[in-house]
Write a protein that holds these residues in place. Structure first.
Motif, PDB file in Angstrom:
ATOM      1  N   SER A 131       7.382  12.839  -5.201  1.00 20.34           N
ATOM      2  CA  SER A 131       7.561  12.044  -3.786  1.00 20.34           C
ATOM      3  C   SER A 131       6.411  11.327  -3.302  1.00 20.34           C
ATOM      4  O   SER A 131       5.375  11.438  -3.405  1.00 20.34           O
ATOM      5  N   ILE A 132       7.175  10.156  -2.368  1.00 24.55           N
ATOM      6  CA  ILE A 132       6.023   9.694  -1.405  1.00 24.55           C
ATOM      7  C   ILE A 132       6.706   9.452  -0.191  1.00 24.55           C
ATOM      8  O   ILE A 132       7.974   9.069  -0.209  1.00 24.55           O
ATOM      9  N   SER A 133       5.956   9.736   0.924  1.00 30.43           N
ATOM     10  CA  SER A 133       6.748   9.435   2.117  1.00 30.43           C
ATOM     11  C   SER A 133       7.259   7.893   2.484  1.00 30.43           C
ATOM     12  O   SER A 133       6.687   7.060   1.906  1.00 30.43           O
ATOM     13  N   TYR A 134       8.277   7.794   3.251  1.00 34.44           N
ATOM     14  CA  TYR A 134       8.734   6.568   3.770  1.00 34.44           C
ATOM     15  C   TYR A 134       7.458   5.543   4.202  1.00 34.44           C
ATOM     16  O   TYR A 134       7.232   4.623   3.693  1.00 34.44           O
ATOM     17  N   ALA A 135       6.673   6.289   4.946  1.00 35.03           N
ATOM     18  CA  ALA A 135       5.468   5.710   5.464  1.00 35.03           C
ATOM     19  C   ALA A 135       4.495   5.287   4.422  1.00 35.03           C
ATOM     20  O   ALA A 135       4.053   4.423   4.430  1.00 35.03           O
ATOM     21  N   GLY A 136       4.330   6.286   3.690  1.00 37.99           N
ATOM     22  CA  GLY A 136       3.316   6.222   2.601  1.00 37.99           C
ATOM     23  C   GLY A 136       3.843   4.851   1.620  1.00 37.99           C
ATOM     24  O   GLY A 136       3.203   4.238   1.246  1.00 37.99           O
ATOM     25  N   CYS A 137       5.247   4.727   1.389  1.00 35.54           N
ATOM     26  CA  CYS A 137       5.701   3.658   0.688  1.00 35.54           C
ATOM     27  C   CYS A 137       5.481   2.345   1.292  1.00 35.54           C
ATOM     28  O   CYS A 137       5.200   1.171   0.564  1.00 35.54           O
ATOM     29  N   VAL A 138       5.726   2.046   2.723  1.00 39.99           N
ATOM     30  CA  VAL A 138       5.290   1.026   3.483  1.00 39.99           C
ATOM     31  C   VAL A 138       3.799   0.669   3.397  1.00 39.99           C
ATOM     32  O   VAL A 138       3.608  -0.520   2.957  1.00 39.99           O
ATOM     33  N   ILE A 139       3.155   1.711   3.469  1.00 36.40           N
ATOM     34  CA  ILE A 139       1.635   1.288   3.344  1.00 36.40           C
ATOM     35  C   ILE A 139       1.230   0.802   2.013  1.00 36.40           C
ATOM     36  O   ILE A 139       0.572  -0.172   1.843  1.00 36.40           O
ATOM     37  N   GLN A 140       1.876   1.348   0.995  1.00 38.31           N
ATOM     38  CA  GLN A 140       1.776   1.084  -0.137  1.00 38.31           C
ATOM     39  C   GLN A 140       1.827  -0.392  -0.543  1.00 38.31           C
ATOM     40  O   GLN A 140       1.193  -1.339  -1.108  1.00 38.31           O
ATOM     41  N   VAL A 141       3.303  -0.927  -0.123  1.00 38.08           N
ATOM     42  CA  VAL A 141       3.661  -2.026  -0.540  1.00 38.08           C
ATOM     43  C   VAL A 141       2.909  -3.129   0.522  1.00 38.08           C
ATOM     44  O   VAL A 141       2.380  -4.085  -0.279  1.00 38.08           O
TER      45      VAL A 141
END
Length: 311
Positions: free
Chosen positions: A89-99
């Motif tokens: 799992s990765i949070s939605y916000a975490g995914c945004v930050i990663q991108v």
């Protein structure tokens, strides 16, 4: 999960469901990560402490090392943590930050690789003009332009990617949040904007790569006319590894972001992702420190100096 507002997390690709292989993945990535971090920190430290290396080439190299530290820290630690705790799992916000940070650092990285090719072109092909062309003010302006353009580039792609509606599940077939894999989950026409932005970015990238190739053609023509074999060897040892890393970064990145994505996880996708976002940050310190006589000489001077002070 009818839209992105109700989507709270994504599920990243797991390397294996077998606990022993998850631990192996953790150990391998940990070794790669530590090698990249220590190598890039070594370059930053040596250049900062040795005033002999306070030149445009090493100024840009320090920026490249900072970018490499950031880019490899965006993807690998989360993947290692997921393997260790048996999670995907990765949070939605975490995914945004990663991108955002991955695109920001990748774009800035390529800008600096282009600038470094220009720096080598001026140094080798127009040495009499080097100090006037690559003066402190212009170097700072080029570096600032690279960082600012990277931020704008990341904002464009991140905004386009997460403006779409995600309604095809939340499984990302990659070990980090990669834009092409996220777009597979889109079910609105807004994803076409990001496809267009990716194609436009690829055109810019290929144009910069063409500039780099043209610079190196001029460099190699000049180097071949150098009467000293030692001089030719020094120039080629600096330029050929740089060109190799640039080529690997450009072609694997373009392949990953522009090739048609399949509906299932692909081993090729995983290999390509490792080649463009994991290998360069690990290889740059090797190319620019272990193969660089000035860095090695500086490291010896600093080591001897510390021993002398202690004694």
């Amino acid at each position: 999960m009818s839209n992105q507002t109700s989507l709270t997390h994504f599920l990243l690709l797991g390397f294996s469901d077998i606990w022993e292989l998850q631990i192996l993945h953790f150990v391998v990535f940990l070794v790669i990560y530590l090698a990249a971090v220590m190598g890039n920190l070594l370059i930053i430290t040596v250049v900062a402490l040795d005033h002999h290396l306070h030149t445009p080439m090493y100024f840009f190299l320090v920026n490249l090392s900072i970018i490499d530290l950031g880019s490899i820290s965006v993807t690998i630690p989360k993947s290692m943590a997921n393997s260790l705790i048996n999670s995907r799992s990765i949070s939605y916000a975490g995914c945004v930050i990663q991108v955002f940070f991955l695109i920001f650092l990748m774009g800035t990285d390529f800008s600096f690789l282009t600038i470094m090719a220009y720096d080598r072109y001026i140094a080798i092909c127009q040495p009499l003009h080097y100090e006037s062309v690559m003066n402190r003010k212009d170097c700072v302006q080029m570096a600032a332009s690279a960082w600012i353009s990277g931020i704008l580039y990341a904002a464009l792609h991140t905004g386009n990617t997460f403006a779409v509606t995600f309604c095809a599940g939340n499984i990302v077939n990659q070990f980090f949040c990669e834009i092409p894999q996220l777009l597979k989950l889109a079910c609105s026409d807004l994803y076409l904007r990001e496809i267009g932005a990716l194609i436009f970015s690829a055109c810019i990238g290929l144009s910069c790569f063409g500039f780099i190739i043209a610079s190196y053609v001029q460099i190699f023509n000049t180097v071949l006319r150098i009467p000293s074999e030692q001089g030719r060897h020094k120039a080629f040892s600096t330029c050929l590894p740089h060109l190799t890393v640039v080529s690997l970064f450009v072609f694997t990145g373009i392949f990953a972001y522009l090739k048609p994505t399949s509906s299932s996880a692909s081993g090729l996708d995983l290999v390509v992702a490792v080649l463009y976002c994991v290998v360069p940050p690990m290889m740059n310190p090797v190319i620019y420190s272990m193969r660089n006589k000035e860095i090695k000489s500086s490291l010896r001077r600093l080591t001897v100096g510390r021993l002398f002070i202690k004694n």
